[in-house]
Design a protein around this motif. Structure first.
Motif, PDB file in Angstrom:
ATOM      1  N   GLY A 225      -2.832  -6.436   6.403  1.00 25.41           N
ATOM      2  CA  GLY A 225      -2.801  -6.201   4.961  1.00 25.41           C
ATOM      3  C   GLY A 225      -1.503  -6.652   4.338  1.00 25.41           C
ATOM      4  N   ALA A 226      -0.378  -6.466   5.069  1.00 23.45           N
ATOM      5  CA  ALA A 226       0.919  -6.891   4.548  1.00 23.45           C
ATOM      6  C   ALA A 226       0.974  -8.407   4.377  1.00 23.45           C
ATOM      7  N   LEU A 227       0.436  -9.133   5.339  1.00 21.78           N
ATOM      8  CA  LEU A 227       0.406 -10.591   5.224  1.00 21.78           C
ATOM      9  C   LEU A 227      -0.485 -11.031   4.065  1.00 21.78           C
ATOM     10  N   GLY A 228      -1.587 -10.315   3.868  1.00 20.87           N
ATOM     11  CA  GLY A 228      -2.450 -10.622   2.735  1.00 20.87           C
ATOM     12  C   GLY A 228      -1.751 -10.403   1.409  1.00 20.87           C
ATOM     13  N   MET A 229      -0.993  -9.314   1.294  1.00 18.10           N
ATOM     14  CA  MET A 229      -0.266  -9.048   0.049  1.00 18.10           C
ATOM     15  C   MET A 229       0.878 -10.031  -0.135  1.00 18.10           C
ATOM     16  N   PHE A 230       1.471 -10.498   0.958  1.00 22.45           N
ATOM     17  CA  PHE A 230       2.505 -11.528   0.857  1.00 22.45           C
ATOM     18  C   PHE A 230       1.903 -12.832   0.322  1.00 22.45           C
ATOM     19  N   GLY A 231       0.732 -13.192   0.828  1.00 23.98           N
ATOM     20  CA  GLY A 231       0.056 -14.380   0.311  1.00 23.98           C
ATOM     21  C   GLY A 231      -0.298 -14.226  -1.153  1.00 23.98           C
ATOM     22  N   LEU A 232      -0.695 -13.022  -1.555  1.00 26.91           N
ATOM     23  CA  LEU A 232      -1.003 -12.777  -2.965  1.00 26.91           C
ATOM     24  C   LEU A 232       0.242 -12.940  -3.829  1.00 26.91           C
ATOM     25  N   ALA A 233       1.390 -12.462  -3.316  1.00 27.05           N
ATOM     26  CA  ALA A 233       2.639 -12.612  -4.066  1.00 27.05           C
ATOM     27  C   ALA A 233       2.986 -14.085  -4.257  1.00 27.05           C
ATOM     28  N   LEU A 234       2.713 -14.914  -3.241  1.00 27.09           N
ATOM     29  CA  LEU A 234       2.961 -16.343  -3.383  1.00 27.09           C
ATOM     30  C   LEU A 234       2.016 -16.975  -4.401  1.00 27.09           C
ATOM     31  N   GLY A 235       0.748 -16.544  -4.381  1.00 30.63           N
ATOM     32  CA  GLY A 235      -0.237 -17.145  -5.261  1.00 30.63           C
ATOM     33  C   GLY A 235      -0.128 -16.709  -6.703  1.00 30.63           C
TER      34      GLY A 235
ATOM     35  N   LEU B 121      16.615  -3.577  -4.539  1.00 25.29           N
ATOM     36  CA  LEU B 121      15.207  -3.492  -4.153  1.00 25.29           C
ATOM     37  C   LEU B 121      15.035  -2.615  -2.913  1.00 25.29           C
ATOM     38  N   PHE B 122      15.881  -2.824  -1.893  1.00 23.00           N
ATOM     39  CA  PHE B 122      15.780  -2.011  -0.678  1.00 23.00           C
ATOM     40  C   PHE B 122      16.039  -0.539  -0.991  1.00 23.00           C
ATOM     41  N   ASN B 123      17.038  -0.263  -1.833  1.00 27.73           N
ATOM     42  CA  ASN B 123      17.325   1.122  -2.212  1.00 27.73           C
ATOM     43  C   ASN B 123      16.119   1.782  -2.869  1.00 27.73           C
ATOM     44  N   ASN B 124      15.483   1.070  -3.798  1.00 24.69           N
ATOM     45  CA  ASN B 124      14.338   1.650  -4.499  1.00 24.69           C
ATOM     46  C   ASN B 124      13.162   1.889  -3.557  1.00 24.69           C
TER      47      ASN B 124
ATOM     48  N   ALA C  23       4.062  -2.520  -1.558  1.00 28.47           N
ATOM     49  CA  ALA C  23       5.496  -2.779  -1.664  1.00 28.47           C
ATOM     50  C   ALA C  23       5.841  -4.185  -1.199  1.00 28.47           C
ATOM     51  N   VAL C  24       5.059  -4.743  -0.279  1.00 26.15           N
ATOM     52  CA  VAL C  24       5.283  -6.122   0.167  1.00 26.15           C
ATOM     53  C   VAL C  24       5.055  -7.078  -0.991  1.00 26.15           C
ATOM     54  N   TYR C  25       3.985  -6.884  -1.701  1.00 27.45           N
ATOM     55  CA  TYR C  25       3.653  -7.706  -2.863  1.00 27.45           C
ATOM     56  C   TYR C  25       4.727  -7.585  -3.939  1.00 27.45           C
ATOM     57  N   LEU C  26       5.138  -6.353  -4.248  1.00 21.65           N
ATOM     58  CA  LEU C  26       6.135  -6.132  -5.298  1.00 21.65           C
ATOM     59  C   LEU C  26       7.497  -6.672  -4.890  1.00 21.65           C
ATOM     60  N   GLY C  27       7.861  -6.517  -3.617  1.00 20.09           N
ATOM     61  CA  GLY C  27       9.129  -7.069  -3.155  1.00 20.09           C
ATOM     62  C   GLY C  27       9.153  -8.581  -3.225  1.00 20.09           C
TER      63      GLY C  27
ATOM     64  N   ALA D 191       9.523  -9.703   0.452  1.00 19.10           N
ATOM     65  CA  ALA D 191       8.402  -9.057   1.120  1.00 19.10           C
ATOM     66  C   ALA D 191       8.864  -8.250   2.330  1.00 19.10           C
ATOM     67  N   VAL D 192       9.791  -8.819   3.122  1.00 19.43           N
ATOM     68  CA  VAL D 192      10.303  -8.110   4.297  1.00 19.43           C
ATOM     69  C   VAL D 192      11.068  -6.863   3.880  1.00 19.43           C
ATOM     70  N   ILE D 193      11.899  -6.969   2.842  1.00 22.49           N
ATOM     71  CA  ILE D 193      12.649  -5.807   2.348  1.00 22.49           C
ATOM     72  C   ILE D 193      11.699  -4.714   1.874  1.00 22.49           C
ATOM     73  N   GLY D 194      10.656  -5.110   1.146  1.00 23.72           N
ATOM     74  CA  GLY D 194       9.686  -4.117   0.685  1.00 23.72           C
ATOM     75  C   GLY D 194       8.987  -3.431   1.838  1.00 23.72           C
ATOM     76  N   PHE D 195       8.621  -4.191   2.855  1.00 23.83           N
ATOM     77  CA  PHE D 195       7.918  -3.635   4.019  1.00 23.83           C
ATOM     78  C   PHE D 195       8.795  -2.643   4.776  1.00 23.83           C
ATOM     79  N   LEU D 196      10.017  -3.041   5.103  1.00 19.48           N
ATOM     80  CA  LEU D 196      10.907  -2.171   5.861  1.00 19.48           C
ATOM     81  C   LEU D 196      11.319  -0.941   5.057  1.00 19.48           C
ATOM     82  N   GLY D 197      11.637  -1.159   3.792  1.00 19.27           N
ATOM     83  CA  GLY D 197      12.113  -0.040   2.978  1.00 19.27           C
ATOM     84  C   GLY D 197      11.072   1.038   2.773  1.00 19.27           C
ATOM     85  N   ILE D 198       9.815   0.666   2.573  1.00 22.36           N
ATOM     86  CA  ILE D 198       8.790   1.653   2.251  1.00 22.36           C
ATOM     87  C   ILE D 198       8.262   2.374   3.483  1.00 22.36           C
TER      88      ILE D 198
END
Length: 492
Positions: free
Chosen positions: A110-120, A307-310, A362-366, A379-386
């Motif tokens: 799902g994270a990879l899918g949201m990353f692709g959505l962020a790119l698109g 972003l990581f803090n939030n 959070a991956v998509y938003l990051g 995307a990586v920051i969003g994934f790790l932070g959340i």
């Protein structure tokens, strides 16, 4: 072989095997979860129950009581509830490293899918075609039906008496009336306090009053006034009977003892030592305080650090899982101007059609936040932070659980937490319903009630999944098709 003996043997076997066989075991049982777990946290809990408690034709990993206790713990701790549940079940069964593998199997697709959505989404114009809005609205309406069904199914398991029934209603109604960071944890704690007060104090008094009233009704008045011995004898006889009932039988122990043993035998071998658990908890809070101090001291915080803090803060203060994370993330990324309201709502609609945890949002938003510099880094920051706060606290508290779970007060508190948390699931139905209808003019989302067709889609989805055995993923996709059908006939 008794059920307790089966679990005991399974636990010993699981503890004695080497790492590679345990990794292979968890991979074969979980490899598809990241691709098939649609519908959000309420549905995820049902999927995990069927697979690891019912077994689905294979050896269960945990028993019902352990599952219910883990459910309550995952709701009581911050972070992604269903992700913590999957991680904790694997941790109990196979240890930390296999549990970490399960976490990535569960969340990465799902994270990879949201990353692709962020790119698109960066290449999409400000106004989308009308059929796309209809498709997204249909997906949202179908998801409402899925979550409503999951809430009903969870409530059936959480309700064990009149008090837990009242707490489910309380959690659902109170969750609808207000929304704040501190509010949901307070509701969950109220549920735990209510069952603690009932089990440890009020229940005994109420039962004593009922017994006295029964004796007064069943005995003649003159006997009740002049003879007090039979009452004492009755108390003595009932005490003796209770002792005989709870005494071990000649066939290896009573059913009550087996039920008390069942949860314990699944946990101890692959647990984290208590000292390490305390160290993990302390280390997490030190890191959290350090990040918050840095956030307050620095005047111009670099965007990646901000972003990581939030995300780290969101993963720490969110109780109740995915349904609660949406409004908070909106506050953390839309209000600072990092992500536009339209892109936020589009991602929210599409994540309902993605498998895995809703925290992948959070991956998509990051990715969108750092789109001008590095979408991948964001995307990586969003994934790790959340995800990190919830997983770290889950590991830490699981080490203490083998000690805490033996206390009657803790078990009683978890019963109330479980019921109140299930009530909050019903609020997710309402909140998604209120922002599920998307149009070009209302890109911020409006209530699905504006168009009766979406109620038809939600009710149909509920029905076909509950009564006809349709897979939730297929039902959600069917909702998207129904949305396109609506646009083709009346929407345009």
């Amino acid at each position: 072989m008794s059920l307790s003996a089966m679990f005991s043997a399974g636990s010993r076997a699981g503890a004695e095997t080497k790492l590679f066989p345990r990794l292979r075991d968890v991979f074969l049982r979980t490899w598809d979860l990241g691709f098939t777990s649609f519908g959000g946290p309420p549905v995820h809990f049902q999927i995990l129950h069927r697979r690891f408690v019912d077994g689905m034709g294979k050896t269960p990993w945990i028993d019902e009581q352990t599952y219910q206790e883990l459910f309550a713990i995952c709701q009581a701790l911050p972070g992604p509830a269903s992700t913590k549940m999957a991680f904790s079940i694997a941790h109990i069964h196979a240890g930390f490293l296999p549990a970490l593998v399960v976490f990535f199997i569960w969340s990465l697709p799902g994270a990879l899918g949201m990353f692709g959505l962020a790119l698109g989404i960066q290449r999409v114009g400000e106004i989308l075609p009308d059929p796309v809005y209809a498709l997204l609205s249909g997906l949202n309406a179908a998801t409402v039906g899925i979550i409503a069904l999951a809430a009903v199914q969870l409530a059936k398991k959480a309700i064990t008496d009149r008090l837990t029934r009242a707490l489910v209603v309380f959690g659902g109604c109170a969750g609808l009336c207000y929304n704040a960071l501190w509010y949901f944890p307070v509701l969950i704690l109220i549920g735990g306090a209510a069952t603690l007060a009932w089990d440890c104090w009020m229940k005994t008094k109420v039962q004593g009053i009922k017994e006295k009233m029964k004796r007064r009704k069943s005995e003649p008045r003159e006997v009740e006034e002049n003879i007090s011995v039979p009452v004492d004898l009755a108390d003595s006889a009932s005490t003796t009977q209770r002792r005989q009932t709870s005494a071990p039988s000649t066939h290896g122990g009573s059913q009550e003892e087996e039920q008390n043993i069942l949860p314990a035998v699944t946990m101890p071998k692959h647990g984290v030592p208590v000292k390490w658990g305390i160290l993990i908890i302390v280390g997490f809070f030190v890191s959290f305080i350090t990040l918050m101090v840095i956030r307050g001291v620095l005047k111009d915080v670099p965007l990646p650090l901000a972003l990581f803090n939030n995300m780290y803060l969101a993963g720490t203060v969110i109780f109740g899982g995915g349904p609660v994370v949406i409004p908070l993330l909106r506050e953390y990324v839309v209000e600072p101007g990092w992500v536009s309201p339209r892109d936020f709502l589009l991602g929210l609609a599409l994540i309902q059609a993605f498998p895995g945890p809703n925290f992948n949002f959070a991956v998509y938003l990051g990715g969108l936040t750092l789109s001008k510099s590095s979408t991948t880094l964001g995307a990586v920051i969003g994934f790790l932070g959340i995800f990190f706060p919830g997983i770290a606290l889950s590991v830490g508290f699981q080490s203490l659980w083998s000690v805490l779970r033996k206390r009657r007060t803790v078990v009683s508190v978890l019963r109330g937490i479980h019921a109140a948390a299930v009530g909050l699931v019903f609020t997710a139905v309402y909140r998604l319903w209120e922002i599920g209808y998307l149009t070009a003019a209302e890109s911020s989302g409006i209530s699905l009630a504006k168009e009766p067709w979406w109620l038809v889609v939600a009710a149909t989805t509920y029905t076909v999944v509950e009564w006809y055995g349709v897979a939730p993923a297929a039902a959600i996709l069917g909702g998207g098709v129904a949305g396109l059908g609506w646009w083709g006939t009346v929407g345009r």
